[in-house]
Design an enzyme around this catalytic site. Structure first.
Site, PDB file in Angstrom:
ATOM      1  CG  HIS A 239      -1.748   1.370   0.980  1.00  0.00           C
ATOM      2  ND1 HIS A 239      -2.637   1.651  -0.029  1.00  0.00           N
ATOM      3  CD2 HIS A 239      -1.529   2.545   1.607  1.00  0.00           C
ATOM      4  CE1 HIS A 239      -2.961   2.922   0.002  1.00  0.00           C
ATOM      5  NE2 HIS A 239      -2.296   3.492   0.990  1.00  0.00           N
ATOM      6  CE1 TYR A 243      -1.750   7.497  -0.925  1.00  0.00           C
ATOM      7  CE2 TYR A 243      -1.272   5.962   0.840  1.00  0.00           C
ATOM      8  CZ  TYR A 243      -2.185   6.616   0.039  1.00  0.00           C
ATOM      9  OH  TYR A 243      -3.527   6.402   0.210  1.00  0.00           O
ATOM     10  CG  HIS A 390      -8.230   2.469  -7.859  1.00  0.00           C
ATOM     11  ND1 HIS A 390      -8.551   3.704  -7.338  1.00  0.00           N
ATOM     12  CD2 HIS A 390      -7.200   2.005  -7.115  1.00  0.00           C
ATOM     13  CE1 HIS A 390      -7.740   3.967  -6.318  1.00  0.00           C
ATOM     14  NE2 HIS A 390      -6.899   2.952  -6.164  1.00  0.00           N
ATOM     15  CG  PHE A 391      -4.013  -0.165 -10.777  1.00  0.00           C
ATOM     16  CD1 PHE A 391      -3.291  -0.263 -11.940  1.00  0.00           C
ATOM     17  CD2 PHE A 391      -4.591  -1.311 -10.243  1.00  0.00           C
ATOM     18  CE1 PHE A 391      -3.168  -1.466 -12.592  1.00  0.00           C
ATOM     19  CE2 PHE A 391      -4.462  -2.527 -10.884  1.00  0.00           C
ATOM     20  CZ  PHE A 391      -3.751  -2.606 -12.062  1.00  0.00           C
ATOM     21  CG  HIS A 392      -4.617   1.547 -15.903  1.00  0.00           C
ATOM     22  ND1 HIS A 392      -4.876   0.327 -15.331  1.00  0.00           N
ATOM     23  CD2 HIS A 392      -3.573   1.351 -16.757  1.00  0.00           C
ATOM     24  CE1 HIS A 392      -4.038  -0.580 -15.830  1.00  0.00           C
ATOM     25  NE2 HIS A 392      -3.239   0.017 -16.701  1.00  0.00           N
ATOM     26  NE  ARG A 453      -6.168  -6.828 -10.350  1.00  0.00           N
ATOM     27  CZ  ARG A 453      -5.365  -6.318  -9.399  1.00  0.00           C
ATOM     28  NH1 ARG A 453      -5.793  -6.223  -8.148  1.00  0.00           N
ATOM     29  NH2 ARG A 453      -4.157  -5.925  -9.696  1.00  0.00           N
ATOM     30  NE  ARG A 454      -2.594  -9.037 -10.994  1.00  0.00           N
ATOM     31  CZ  ARG A 454      -1.949  -9.021  -9.839  1.00  0.00           C
ATOM     32  NH1 ARG A 454      -2.266  -9.870  -8.903  1.00  0.00           N
ATOM     33  NH2 ARG A 454      -0.974  -8.170  -9.631  1.00  0.00           N
TER      34      ARG A 454
END
Ligand code: HAS
Ligand code: CU
Length: 562
Positions: A239, A243, A390-392, A453-454
């Site tokens: 996680h 950041y 989300h993470f794109h 996903r994946r």
């Protein structure tokens, strides 16, 4: 000069003859080079995945080179983009921001070279098994999937290499303090050091996982492993790593964008508070990636969920501070009205535009993060393509498009060559924004329709009729990004090889409306914040880790599903 003293930023560093920092610039340049080669290769696999969803299989033609097909490509995509691209860019960028903000070179340039050497050596060691299809374990390398030991050893070396930058930063800080007693740490250097400190603390998790679980197991020194313990140690780092990617982008939004927008940073103290909150709150929340994992108490999952809502706060502070700074810029440039100042911003400036477009998509990615973090709603989206959506928006846009935007001034500055085509750079920023916006929107949508996903969806025998009409939009988004990437690389290659030779100044550091003199001095003293950070980590992780470690039978054999 007066403004410089007030804002604590040594103007000399901006004016300084670039020759003073020639070694730092070389280090930054080399790190960026590795980073962008990784992004180019990784990005190609991304496009191939979107084509595969639509039944276009480009894996067959390349099978003589990469025999692992979709899943080997996906492992390469993840490792190259979110591990290699980010890490190398960040080490290069923070070397630059730390030294230019202090106005002095690295305390140990030799250590700077060792850092780059260890990281690159590690990368080469890890790359081999990946390319040979012996490490098709994705960027999260969850056991019981078992990779070649060199994959784990190489990645560990990359991480160990990054730690050396913090050592160098701390030595440089000491030198600077000795020469500047009583002066506040310049904001960019402060943020760069906080980012690396947070990173070194949190990588304790993955380093432990590698050294005590994965490496001995893949070498055959122990017979089995423990997936839950391994995953818990992984997410201890996994996680906060987001950041580690995001904060270097924030460093640009806080320290350069306000000035690029034509104004000042709204509040330096608020910016410092935001980074201190990241230092404290980034690590003790990793269980929000493991809500569905058995063997971890629901109480601790809930506590991590609550703390995850806490880490939302420093991003909200950033939202407020950055938009207020943009407004100051817009109004300084003659903008009027409640919102019309937006149109007075320098939208023809590619470095600025790329980064503001990155911010806009990040607002959506961040909001999606709240949904992921909600313990109960997470069950709807976990392991679906919603998460890829989300993470794109976050790492794929907020971070990547910001990093690209930074290079539009940084590469000309360190190479002494003008940007080859600013209009092309502008088109690149807009196409990335459009392509990623489309791609992510439909991936979120498909996730809500339970598309996993994946997964090589194009070959799945459970393809749902309602997914099919949406998949071409995912592909169109990916193809627009492909065009954007071509515009980016063409422009960069032309800049480096054929750009007009002239000394290009660095983007100047922004001054602040409310400067560091308004913020409590305790913010510059890292000890209390580190103490709070350790206490929270111990409270939030010790019970779970102690129980998992003391009860693990280490009896799960490895498997190779590819
Ligand atoms: Fe996340 C999964 C929760 C942020 C990356 N995340 C992932 C994964 C990745 C990732 C890679 O709680 C997948 C990992 C895997 O492979 O399994 N995420 C959050 C939350 C936040 C968040 C609460 N994520 C990020 C960032 C990432 C990132 C940043 C990369 C850089 N995420 C989760 C959760 C999961 C997860 C669960 C697990 C899901 C599952 O089930 O597997 C927050 O930090 C977000 C806060 C952000 C904001 C936005 C602030 C906006 C700003 C811009 C303002 C300026 C504007 C410009 C709008 C609140 C600062 C205005 C313009 C003008 C012109 C005026
Ligand atoms: Cu997370």
């Amino acid at each position: 000069m007066a403004t410089a003293r007030v804002s604590g930023v040594p103007l000399a560093s901006e004016r300084a003859d670039a020759a003073v920092f020639s070694t730092e610039h070389r280090l930054t340049g080399l790190n960026l080079l590795v980073a962008f080669i990784a992004l180019a290769l990784g990005g190609l696999f991304g496009v191939m995945q979107a084509l595969q969803y639509n039944g276009i299989d480009l894996y067959k033609p390349i099978a003589p080179v990469l025999r692992g097909g979709y899943y080997q490509g996906l492992a390469l995509h993840g490792v190259l983009n979110v591990l290699v691209f980010t890490t190398f860019f960040i080490i290069g960028w923070l070397t630059f921001t730390t030294t230019r903000s202090f106005g002095i070179p690295l305390a140990s340039r030799t250590l700077g070279w060792v850092t780059f050497g260890v990281m690159t050596g590690g990368l080469l060691i890890a790359a081999l098994p990946l390319l040979l299809n012996n490490a098709t374990v994705m960027f999260t390398f969850y056991p019981p999937l078992k990779a070649d030991p060199f994959f784990y050893i190489g990645l560990t070396l990359v991480v160990v290499g990054t730690w050396l930058l913090l050592a160098n930063q701390v030595m440089t800080l000491r030198q600077w303090r000795a020469a500047n007693p009583g002066v506040r740490i310049p904001l960019a250097a402060f943020m760069s050091i906080v980012t690396m400190t947070m990173w070194v603390i949190c990588t304790f998790g993955v380093a432990t996982e590698m050294l005590f679980l994965l490496i001995p197991w893949s070498l055959g020194l122990v017979q089995g492993t423990d997936p839950v313990l391994a995953r818990t140690l992984f997410w201890f780092t996994g996680h906060p790593i987001v950041y580690f990617w995001l904060l270097p982008a924030y460093i640009s939004w806080y320290n350069f964008i306000p000035k690029q927008a034509g104004g000042k940073l709204f509040s330096d103290p608020m910016a410092r508070v935001s980074f201190i909150l990241f230092l404290i709150l980034s690590t003790p929340i990793g269980l929000h990636h493991q809500y569905t994992d058995p063997g971890i108490s629901e109480t601790w999952k809930l506590i991590h969920a609550i703390f995850t809502f806490g880490v939302f706060f420093p991003s909200l502070l950033t939202f407020f501070n950055v938009v207020a700074s943009l407004e100051h810029g817009g109004r300084s440039r003659g903008g009027k009205g409640w919102l019309m100042w937006v149109f007075s911003l320098p939208w023809r400036e590619p470095s600025f535009t790329a980064q503001v477009l990155a911010m806009i998509l990040f607002a959506f990615g961040g909001a999606g993060g709240l949904i992921n973090a909600s313990y109960n709603i997470n069950l709807v989206v976990h392991n679906t393509s919603w998460i890829s959506g989300h993470f794109h928006l976050t790492v794929g846009t907020a971070v990547t498009l910001t990093f690209m935007g930074i290079t539009y001034w940084l590469v000309p500055h360190i190479t002494g060559r003008k940007l080859w085509s600013p209009p092309m750079a502008l088109a690149q920023a807009w196409t990335w924004f459009l392509g990623m916006g489309m791609f992510s929107h439909w991936m979120h949508q498909l996730g809500l329709m339970s598309m996993p996903r994946r997964t090589a969806i194009g070959a799945a025998n459970y393809m749902q009729p309602e997914w099919q009409p949406l998949l071409p939009f995912v592909m169109i988004g990916a193809l627009i990004m492909f065009v954007s990437a071509i515009l980016y690389y063409l422009n960069m290659i032309m800049t480096i090889t054929a750009g007009k030779k002239e000394a290009v100044p660095m983007a100047p550091f922004a001054r602040a409306i409310s400067g560091p003199e308004d913020s409590p001095r305790v913010l510059d003293n890292f000890k209390p914040w580190l103490t709070i950070s350790f206490i929270l980590i111990v409270i939030n992780y010790a019970p779970t880790l102690i129980r998992l470690i003391s009860t693990t039978p280490l009896n799960i054999p490895g498997m190779r599903s590819w």
